[in-house]
Enzyme design. Structure first.
Site, PDB file in Angstrom:
ATOM      1  N   ASP A 132      46.121  -3.068  10.978  1.00  0.00           N
ATOM      2  CA  ASP A 132      45.959  -1.923  10.080  1.00  0.00           C
ATOM      3  C   ASP A 132      45.689  -0.624  10.841  1.00  0.00           C
ATOM      4  O   ASP A 132      45.056   0.294  10.321  1.00  0.00           O
ATOM      5  CB  ASP A 132      44.839  -2.179   9.078  1.00  0.00           C
ATOM      6  CG  ASP A 132      43.516  -2.525   9.761  1.00  0.00           C
ATOM      7  OD1 ASP A 132      43.464  -2.488  11.023  1.00  0.00           O
ATOM      8  OD2 ASP A 132      42.538  -2.833   9.060  1.00  0.00           O
TER       9      ASP A 132
ATOM     10  N   CYS B 122      39.358  -3.673  17.333  1.00  0.00           N
ATOM     11  CA  CYS B 122      37.986  -3.443  16.870  1.00  0.00           C
ATOM     12  C   CYS B 122      37.041  -4.110  17.871  1.00  0.00           C
ATOM     13  O   CYS B 122      36.949  -5.344  17.926  1.00  0.00           O
ATOM     14  CB  CYS B 122      37.820  -4.028  15.477  1.00  0.00           C
ATOM     15  SG  CYS B 122      36.211  -3.725  14.740  1.00  0.00           S
TER      16      CYS B 122
ATOM     17  N   ARG C  97      44.848  -2.164  15.538  1.00  0.00           N
ATOM     18  CA  ARG C  97      43.468  -1.671  15.656  1.00  0.00           C
ATOM     19  C   ARG C  97      42.658  -2.704  16.435  1.00  0.00           C
ATOM     20  O   ARG C  97      42.387  -3.800  15.938  1.00  0.00           O
ATOM     21  CB  ARG C  97      42.840  -1.456  14.275  1.00  0.00           C
ATOM     22  CG  ARG C  97      41.330  -1.134  14.329  1.00  0.00           C
ATOM     23  CD  ARG C  97      40.783  -0.734  12.966  1.00  0.00           C
ATOM     24  NE  ARG C  97      40.931  -1.784  11.956  1.00  0.00           N
ATOM     25  CZ  ARG C  97      39.978  -2.678  11.659  1.00  0.00           C
ATOM     26  NH1 ARG C  97      38.824  -2.674  12.316  1.00  0.00           N
ATOM     27  NH2 ARG C  97      40.195  -3.570  10.719  1.00  0.00           N
TER      28      ARG C  97
ATOM     29  N   HIS D 229      38.036  -8.139  17.834  1.00  0.00           N
ATOM     30  CA  HIS D 229      39.240  -8.676  17.210  1.00  0.00           C
ATOM     31  C   HIS D 229      40.294  -7.577  17.093  1.00  0.00           C
ATOM     32  O   HIS D 229      39.965  -6.381  17.147  1.00  0.00           O
ATOM     33  CB  HIS D 229      38.913  -9.229  15.807  1.00  0.00           C
ATOM     34  CG  HIS D 229      37.998 -10.404  15.843  1.00  0.00           C
ATOM     35  ND1 HIS D 229      36.622 -10.275  15.899  1.00  0.00           N
ATOM     36  CD2 HIS D 229      38.242 -11.750  15.829  1.00  0.00           C
ATOM     37  CE1 HIS D 229      36.055 -11.480  15.925  1.00  0.00           C
ATOM     38  NE2 HIS D 229      37.022 -12.389  15.881  1.00  0.00           N
TER      39      HIS D 229
ATOM     40  N   CYS E 236      35.454   1.820  10.423  1.00  0.00           N
ATOM     41  CA  CYS E 236      34.910   0.460  10.303  1.00  0.00           C
ATOM     42  C   CYS E 236      33.500   0.333  10.875  1.00  0.00           C
ATOM     43  O   CYS E 236      32.809  -0.657  10.625  1.00  0.00           O
ATOM     44  CB  CYS E 236      35.838  -0.535  10.990  1.00  0.00           C
ATOM     45  SG  CYS E 236      35.890  -0.385  12.785  1.00  0.00           S
TER      46      CYS E 236
ATOM     47  N   HIS F 154      33.849 -12.005  25.281  1.00  0.00           N
ATOM     48  CA  HIS F 154      34.262 -11.697  23.916  1.00  0.00           C
ATOM     49  C   HIS F 154      34.143 -10.191  23.703  1.00  0.00           C
ATOM     50  O   HIS F 154      33.096  -9.581  23.945  1.00  0.00           O
ATOM     51  CB  HIS F 154      33.365 -12.431  22.911  1.00  0.00           C
ATOM     52  CG  HIS F 154      33.614 -12.030  21.488  1.00  0.00           C
ATOM     53  ND1 HIS F 154      34.744 -12.377  20.806  1.00  0.00           N
ATOM     54  CD2 HIS F 154      32.849 -11.291  20.631  1.00  0.00           C
ATOM     55  CE1 HIS F 154      34.691 -11.879  19.579  1.00  0.00           C
ATOM     56  NE2 HIS F 154      33.533 -11.221  19.451  1.00  0.00           N
TER      57      HIS F 154
END
Length: 507
Positions: free
Chosen positions: A467, A478, A476, A463, A423, A460
Site C-alpha cells: 500500500d 514498515c 511500504r 514488514h 502508520c 527482525h
C-alpha cells in the site's frame, strides 16, 4: 698521507683561492635553484616514485612533496657551504662543516647508485645531472679544506662513522623497503572515457593512488591502427577519447576510482560532455581484467538509482587502445588555462580524496548484543517483537541521513526513500539495495504478512506491504525504530559513511 696531499695540492698553488670563489658561486647557484627551479606536476609525478624508494630517506616523501624535498636539500647545501667558509677562520666549526660536506656527497651518490631510475630524464636531461650540478661547486672548497693533514684524518674518521651508521640503518630498512618497491610495481589498469580526455586525465592524475595516466583512443574499429585526432573526430571510426589509468590497488580499489570518475561526467548525456559533441566524447569504462566487471557493474547500477533518466555509460572489455599525439599528453599541465569541461573545484576534490577500505559488517554474538542493545532493541531484533506506534524514535524523523542496522551498523535505508504513511512507524519505499534484506512469510497473530529481516545481521526489522506510493513502486517497508540507528547527514562522513552521501542528492 701528507705526501699524497702535497702531491695533489702542490701543482695548483691557487687551488685554495679558486676553491673559495667556486664555493661562493655554488651557494649563489643553489639559492637560484631554490628560487627559480620548479618541477612541473608531470615531472614531480615521474620523479616521486623514484626518490621515495631511497633506502635511507624514503620517509621524507611521506610528509613532503618532491619540490619541498629538493628545496630542503638545497638549504642543507647552502648551510654546508657557509659552514665550510666560516670554518676556514673558526676552528670550532670544522667538525660540523666536515660532517655536512660528507653527508651532502654521500646523500647525492647514494641516490645515484642505490635508487633505481635516477638516470631517467626530466625535460631531456638525466635527473642525476640536476643533483650533481648542485654539489660540484662544493668540490673546490672541499679540496681547500682537506689539504691539511690533521683535518684529513678527522674527515676520514667521520666518513668511517657515517658509512658504518648508514650501513647499519640500511640493513634494517632495506628488506622492508624492497617489499614496498615490489608492491608498488603491482599496478592495475582501467580505462575511462569521460568526454574530452584533457580534463579527465588531469582529474585522474590528482588522485593519490593513481601512478600514471595516458590519453588515447579506445574501442574503435579493429581494422584501424594508430588513428590520428583528425580521423577520430571526422572519419566515423568509432573511437572514444579515453584515459588509461594505472593505479596502486593497495592504496585504493577500483570502486573508489570509478565513483570519483562519475563526479566528472553527466552519465545520462549520450555522446556529449560539456561543449563537446560526437561519438568520440561518449562515456565509458573499459576493462582488461574480467574480475573488474562485477565491480564496474555494481557501481553503474548504484549510479543508475540516483537518476530518473537512463544512464548511458557503456561498460565493455577493452578492444584496442592507441596513445594520442604527444601534444595531447598532460595537456592541462602544459596549458593550465586550457579548455576543460570539468570544474576546477573537482581537481581540488580529487587531490583531497582519501580511500577508506570497505567496511565488513558481521553479526555480533548474543552476549555482545545483550550488552549493546536496550531491552526493547533486543526484543525487537532478536525475538520479533513490535514496538508501539507513534511512540518510537524515528516515526516522525524529518532530517536527511542514513538508517543502519542497529546490530551490525550496515546501511539499510536512506532518508530520501522515507515517507509519512500515517502508520506510526518509519516507512520507506525501498531499501538502499534489495540484497541487504530478506523476506519471509509471517503467519503469526492470525495474519498473513511478509516479514523483513536484515540479511547480514538476521535482525527482525518489520514488514513490507503493498500500500505504498504508486510513484515510488507501491511498497511500504514498515520498520521498527528499535531495529535502526539514524545517522544525520552532517555526521555520516565522520562515522565512515561518506560513500552514501551522494544517495541523499535528489535527482
Amino acid at each position: 698521507m701528507k705526501s699524497i696531499i702535497n702531491y695533489i695540492v702542490t701543482p695548483f698553488p691557487q687551488l685554495a683561492r679558486l676553491g673559495y670563489y667556486i664555493s661562493l658561486f655554488g651557494i649563489v647557484l643553489i639559492m637560484l635553484w631554490i628560487g627559480f627551479f620548479k618541477f612541473t606536476p608531470t615531472e614531480a609525478a615521474g620523479i616521486k616514485p623514484l626518490v621515495e624508494n631511497h633506502f635511507l630517506l624514503f620517509w621524507l616523501y611521506d610528509v613532503l612533496s618532491v619540490q619541498q624535498v629538493s628545496n630542503l636539500f638545497g638549504v642543507i647545501e647552502i648551510t654546508t657551504g657557509l659552514l665550510l667558509l666560516f670554518s676556514l677562520k673558526y676552528d670550532a666549526l670544522r667538525p660540523f662543516a666536515a660532517f655536512c660536506l660528507i653527508a651532502t656527497f654521500l646523500i647525492t651518490f647514494s641516490f645515484l647508485f642505490t635508487t633505481p631510475g635516477m638516470w631517467n630524464m626530466v625535460d631531456g636531461v638525466p635527473i642525476t645531472n640536476f643533483m650533481i650540478l648542485k654539489d660540484i661547486p662544493m668540490l673546490g672548497l672541499g679540496f681547500t679544506y682537506l689539504k691539511n693533514e690533521r683535518r684529513m684524518k678527522n674527515v676520514i674518521l667521520i666518513i668511517a662513522l657515517f658509512i658504518s651508521g648508514g650501513l647499519a640503518t640500511a640493513q634494517e630498512t632495506m628488506s622492508g623497503q624492497l617489499s614496498k618497491n615490489t608492491n608498488m610495481s603491482d599496478v592495475k589498469e582501467i580505462y575511462f572515457a569521460g568526454g574530452c580526455f584533457w580534463g579527465t586525465e588531469h582529474f585522474m592524475k590528482q588522485i593519490n593512488s593513481v601512478v600514471n595516466t595516458q590519453v588515447g583512443y579506445a574501442n574503435g574499429k579493429t581494422d584501424v591502427k594508430n588513428p590520428t585526432y583528425e580521423q577520430v573526430c571526422n572519419d566515423n571510426i568509432g573511437f572514444a577519447e579515453t584515459v588509461k589509468v594505472g593505479y596502486n590497488p593497495q592504496q585504493a580499489d577500483l570502486n573508489f576510482l570509478i565513483n570519483l570518475f562519475f563526479k566528472t561526467i553527466d552519465p545520462t548525456s549520450l555522446n556529449r560532455q560539456g561543449n563537446d559533441k560526437g561519438a568520440q566524447y561518449r562515456t565509458g569504462i573499459y576493462y582488461t581484467d574480467k574480475a573488474d566487471l562485477p565491480v564496474i557493474k555494481q557501481a553503474v547500477e548504484a549510479l543508475t538509482k540516483q537518476y530518473t533518466k537512463p544512464v548511458v555509460v557503456e561498460v565493455e572489455p577493452l578492444r584496442n587502445f592507441f596513445p594520442a599525439e604527444d601534444y595531447h599528453q598532460d595537456y592541462l599541465d602544459k596549458h593550465p588555462n586550457g579548455y576543460c569541461h570539468i570544474s576546477p573545484e573537482l581537481f581540488d576534490m580529487a587531490k583531497k580524496a582519501t580511500f577508506s577500505p570497505q567496511k565488513i559488517y558481521q553479526k555480533p554474538d548474543d552476549e555482545t548484543l545483550r550488552s549493546r542493545l536496550t531491552a526493547e532493541q533486543y526484543a525487537v531484533t532478536q525475538k520479533n517483537a513490535t514496538e508501539r506506534a507513534f511512540r518510537n524514535e524515528y516515526w516522525n524523523e524529518k532530517r536527511e541521513g542514513l538508517y543502519v542496522d542497529i546490530t551490525t551498523g550496515e546501511p539499510l535505508f536512506i532518508s530520501t526513500d522515507k515517507f509519512d504513511s500515517g502508520c506510526g512507524w518509519p516507512s520507506f519505499s525501498k531499501p538502499i539495495d534489495k540484497s541487504l534484506v530478506m523476506k519471509k512469510t509471517d503467519n503469526t497473530h492470525g495474519m498473513q504478512r511478509i516479514e523483513v529481516r536484515s540479511k547480514t545481521g538476521d535482525a527482525h526489522l518489520g514488514h513490507v506491504f503493498n500500500d505504498g506510493p504508486a510513484d515510488k513502486g507501491g511498497l511500504r517497508y514498515c520498520i521498527n525504530s528499535a531495529s535502526l540507528r539514524f545517522i544525520p547527514k552532517d555526521k555520516m562522513k565522520a562515522e565512515g559513511y561518506a560513500d552514501y552521501i551522494p544517495l541523499l542528492e535528489k535527482k
